[in-house]
Design an enzyme around this catalytic site. Structure first.
Site, PDB file in Angstrom:
ATOM      1  N   ARG A  82      -2.607  -4.892  -3.787  1.00 57.17           N
ATOM      2  CA  ARG A  82      -2.098  -5.746  -4.726  1.00 57.17           C
ATOM      3  C   ARG A  82      -1.311  -6.871  -4.545  1.00 57.17           C
ATOM      4  O   ARG A  82      -0.315  -6.619  -3.537  1.00 57.17           O
ATOM      5  CB  ARG A  82      -1.408  -5.094  -6.123  1.00 57.17           C
ATOM      6  CG  ARG A  82      -2.660  -4.049  -6.580  1.00 57.17           C
ATOM      7  CD  ARG A  82      -2.161  -3.016  -7.543  1.00 57.17           C
ATOM      8  NE  ARG A  82      -3.231  -2.087  -8.118  1.00 57.17           N
ATOM      9  CZ  ARG A  82      -3.827  -1.268  -7.477  1.00 57.17           C
ATOM     10  NH1 ARG A  82      -3.688  -0.961  -6.249  1.00 57.17           N
ATOM     11  NH2 ARG A  82      -4.903  -0.538  -8.072  1.00 57.17           N
ATOM     12  N   HIS A 107      -7.290  -6.381  -3.965  1.00 55.36           N
ATOM     13  CA  HIS A 107      -8.251  -6.527  -2.890  1.00 55.36           C
ATOM     14  C   HIS A 107      -9.069  -7.791  -2.724  1.00 55.36           C
ATOM     15  O   HIS A 107     -10.170  -7.955  -2.424  1.00 55.36           O
ATOM     16  CB  HIS A 107      -9.282  -5.260  -3.086  1.00 55.36           C
ATOM     17  CG  HIS A 107      -8.742  -4.026  -2.688  1.00 55.36           C
ATOM     18  ND1 HIS A 107      -7.665  -3.603  -1.952  1.00 55.36           N
ATOM     19  CD2 HIS A 107      -9.137  -2.917  -3.248  1.00 55.36           C
ATOM     20  CE1 HIS A 107      -7.414  -2.415  -2.046  1.00 55.36           C
ATOM     21  NE2 HIS A 107      -8.129  -1.588  -2.903  1.00 55.36           N
ATOM     22  N   HIS A 182     -12.190  -0.258   3.864  1.00 52.84           N
ATOM     23  CA  HIS A 182     -11.980   0.878   2.849  1.00 52.84           C
ATOM     24  C   HIS A 182     -12.825   1.818   2.680  1.00 52.84           C
ATOM     25  O   HIS A 182     -13.651   1.983   1.598  1.00 52.84           O
ATOM     26  CB  HIS A 182     -11.970  -0.307   1.434  1.00 52.84           C
ATOM     27  CG  HIS A 182     -11.138   0.382   0.257  1.00 52.84           C
ATOM     28  ND1 HIS A 182     -11.580   1.806  -0.168  1.00 52.84           N
ATOM     29  CD2 HIS A 182     -10.152   0.151  -0.571  1.00 52.84           C
ATOM     30  CE1 HIS A 182     -10.722   1.948  -1.241  1.00 52.84           C
ATOM     31  NE2 HIS A 182      -9.835   0.994  -1.552  1.00 52.84           N
ATOM     32  N   ASP A 252      -1.732   7.078  -4.404  1.00 49.06           N
ATOM     33  CA  ASP A 252      -2.178   5.817  -4.085  1.00 49.06           C
ATOM     34  C   ASP A 252      -0.823   5.050  -3.921  1.00 49.06           C
ATOM     35  O   ASP A 252      -0.662   4.001  -4.478  1.00 49.06           O
ATOM     36  CB  ASP A 252      -2.791   5.436  -5.461  1.00 49.06           C
ATOM     37  CG  ASP A 252      -3.749   4.028  -5.288  1.00 49.06           C
ATOM     38  OD1 ASP A 252      -3.670   3.621  -4.419  1.00 49.06           O
ATOM     39  OD2 ASP A 252      -4.407   3.789  -6.236  1.00 49.06           O
ATOM     40  N   GLU A 317      -6.075   3.523   4.367  1.00 53.14           N
ATOM     41  CA  GLU A 317      -6.384   2.046   4.548  1.00 53.14           C
ATOM     42  C   GLU A 317      -5.129   1.332   5.330  1.00 53.14           C
ATOM     43  O   GLU A 317      -4.112   1.131   4.653  1.00 53.14           O
ATOM     44  CB  GLU A 317      -6.512   1.382   3.389  1.00 53.14           C
ATOM     45  CG  GLU A 317      -7.388   1.808   2.508  1.00 53.14           C
ATOM     46  CD  GLU A 317      -7.068   1.632   0.837  1.00 53.14           C
ATOM     47  OE1 GLU A 317      -6.851   0.292   0.640  1.00 53.14           O
ATOM     48  OE2 GLU A 317      -7.049   2.392   0.125  1.00 53.14           O
TER      49      GLU A 317
HETATM   50  C1  GLA Z   1      -7.149   1.125  -3.402  1.00 48.09           C
HETATM   51  C2  GLA Z   1      -6.146   0.919  -4.330  1.00 48.09           C
HETATM   52  C3  GLA Z   1      -6.225   1.849  -5.666  1.00 48.09           C
HETATM   53  C4  GLA Z   1      -7.926   1.435  -6.114  1.00 48.09           C
HETATM   54  C5  GLA Z   1      -8.898   1.687  -5.179  1.00 48.09           C
HETATM   55  C6  GLA Z   1     -10.342   1.381  -5.318  1.00 48.09           C
HETATM   56  O1  GLA Z   1      -7.020   1.959  -2.712  1.00 48.09           O
HETATM   57  O2  GLA Z   1      -4.907   1.042  -4.028  1.00 48.09           O
HETATM   58  O3  GLA Z   1      -5.743   1.707  -6.527  1.00 48.09           O
HETATM   59  O4  GLA Z   1      -8.066   0.360  -6.645  1.00 48.09           O
HETATM   60  O5  GLA Z   1      -8.671   0.822  -3.859  1.00 48.09           O
HETATM   61  O6  GLA Z   1     -10.553   2.202  -6.604  1.00 48.09           O
END
Ligand code: GLA
Length: 357
Positions: A82, A107, A182, A252, A317
């Site tokens: 982000r 993304h 991803h 996350d 990732e």
């Molecule tokens: C990444 C983001 C998550 C989500 C996924 C896709 O990993 O950090 O918050 O957006 O991609 O769903």
């Protein structure tokens, strides 16, 4: 037998043909990669009995990739993760990247690299195994980012059961770059990932607010559910009460790798006790986003008609830190003309004989 072969996978609304490349190494390990979005559509890995099975989430046909995909297997850019409000300053100028996650740019924005049809530069059996080189020219202003970015992604399925993705990018104006893969892994090949065991080589992570934007802090993992320095059953930690687990709806977050040398370093080991499958993630980047599949909600029907449950897959990732363009204490994401951005990711597969039950 080592091989690489293309076939048509589907057609985009404008009629262009999307191809899928099937790669196979000497051991019978297979990968399938689309020229649309550089998507790893499937990847097989050995279990302790030597059986190779698909350990990634995805779809059997093109349509759901165009419509519903939460970045299954996709190549992410220009900026993975982000950027707060999409806004950032670079060399004294302000830019506004297209928003697609509330007010944030996620993304790469609504039409990121995961939605581009890449040019196939090369598909051949190379020294280490079958290799596919995809190329993409992202125009100046693409999704709000400055500079023409020339990107190459080389996928190699080596005879040592390593899936390597090497990114290179150059620009004609200062810009920001953060490229990653991803793939959603489920080493058991079914159900959820709560029984998977994860170990991360990171003593710190970057906490986020409730819109997943880093606060700017670099926080020690010690004494928190983010301490995954020794192998940890994911489901056992996810139940702990912790403000950061609430903000992330689970895991996350970006972990700050201990090895900051920017050479190819071991970031993570994921293992699955039932099958013995082991995945090591290596990368040249300083951060690793671990996402525990919290937005999977049992509504997506994937390969072979299987419905993916809540936390049915997880993503590891390797990347620069989220929102780095807005945090001077994070590693710089700037790429200048004359420089080459380079990022290598290796997914190294093996099977653990010891934990045989
Ligand atoms: C990444 C983001 C998550 C989500 C996924 C896709 O990993 O950090 O918050 O957006 O991609 O769903």
């Amino acid at each position: 037998m080592e091989s690489i072969s293309p076939r048509e996978f589907g057609r985009l609304p404008d009629g262009s043909s999307v191809r899928i490349f099937s790669l196979e190494n000497r051991n019978g390990m297979k990968a399938a990669i689309l020229d649309y979005g550089g998507i790893v559509q499937s990847l097989t890995a050995p279990d302790r009995l030597g059986g190779y099975a698909d350990i990634t989430l995805g779809f059997d046909s093109l349509q759901p990739y165009l419509r519903d995909s939460p970045y299954f297997g996709a190549l992410i850019g220009r900026y993975a993760n982000r950027i707060a409000g999409g806004a950032y300053m670079l060399e004294g100028k302000s830019y506004c990247a297209a928003a697609n996650d509330g007010r944030n740019s996620l993304h790469g924005g609504p039409r990121g690299f995961d939605k581009a049809l890449w040019r196939v530069e090369r598909a051949e059996v190379a020294a280490e195994g079958p290799e596919l080189v995809l190329r993409h020219l992202s125009p100046d202003g693409d999704q709000g980012h400055p500079g023409t970015l020339d990107v190459a992604a080389t996928y190699t399925l080596t005879n040592a059961d390593v899936m390597r993705i090497e990114f290179r990018a150059t620009t004609d104006e200062p810009t920001v770059v953060n490229l990653t893969g991803h793939s959603y892994f489920n080493l058991r090949g079914r159900g959820d990932i709560l029984g998977h065991v994860l170990q991360l080589n990171a003593s710190c992570f970057t906490p986020v607010d409730s819109s997943f934007i880093p606060t700017g802090a670099i926080r020690a993992v010690a004494g928190t559910p983010f301490d995954l320095r020794s192998p940890t059953v994911i489901g056992a930690k996810l139940v702990e009460s912790d403000e950061q687990l609430v903000n992330g709806r689970g895991y996350d977050h970006n972990w700050v790798m201990d090895d900051a040398r920017r050479s190819l370093s071991h970031q993570a080991t994921l293992s699955e006790p039932e099958t013995g499958r082991v995945l090591e993630v290596w990368s040249t980047e300083a951060g690793l986003q671990f996402y525990s599949g919290n937005f999977l909600d049992g509504t997506l029907r994937g390969k072979n008609g299987v419905v993916y449950p809540f936390r049915g897959g997880l993503a590891l990732e390797p990347q620069n830190f989220p929102d780095a363009p807005n945090h001077s204490n994070f590693p710089s994401a700037e790429l200048k003309p004359g420089e080459t951005y380079r990022h290598i990711i290796e997914y190294r597969f093996s099977a653990d004989q010891k934990s045989r039950r």
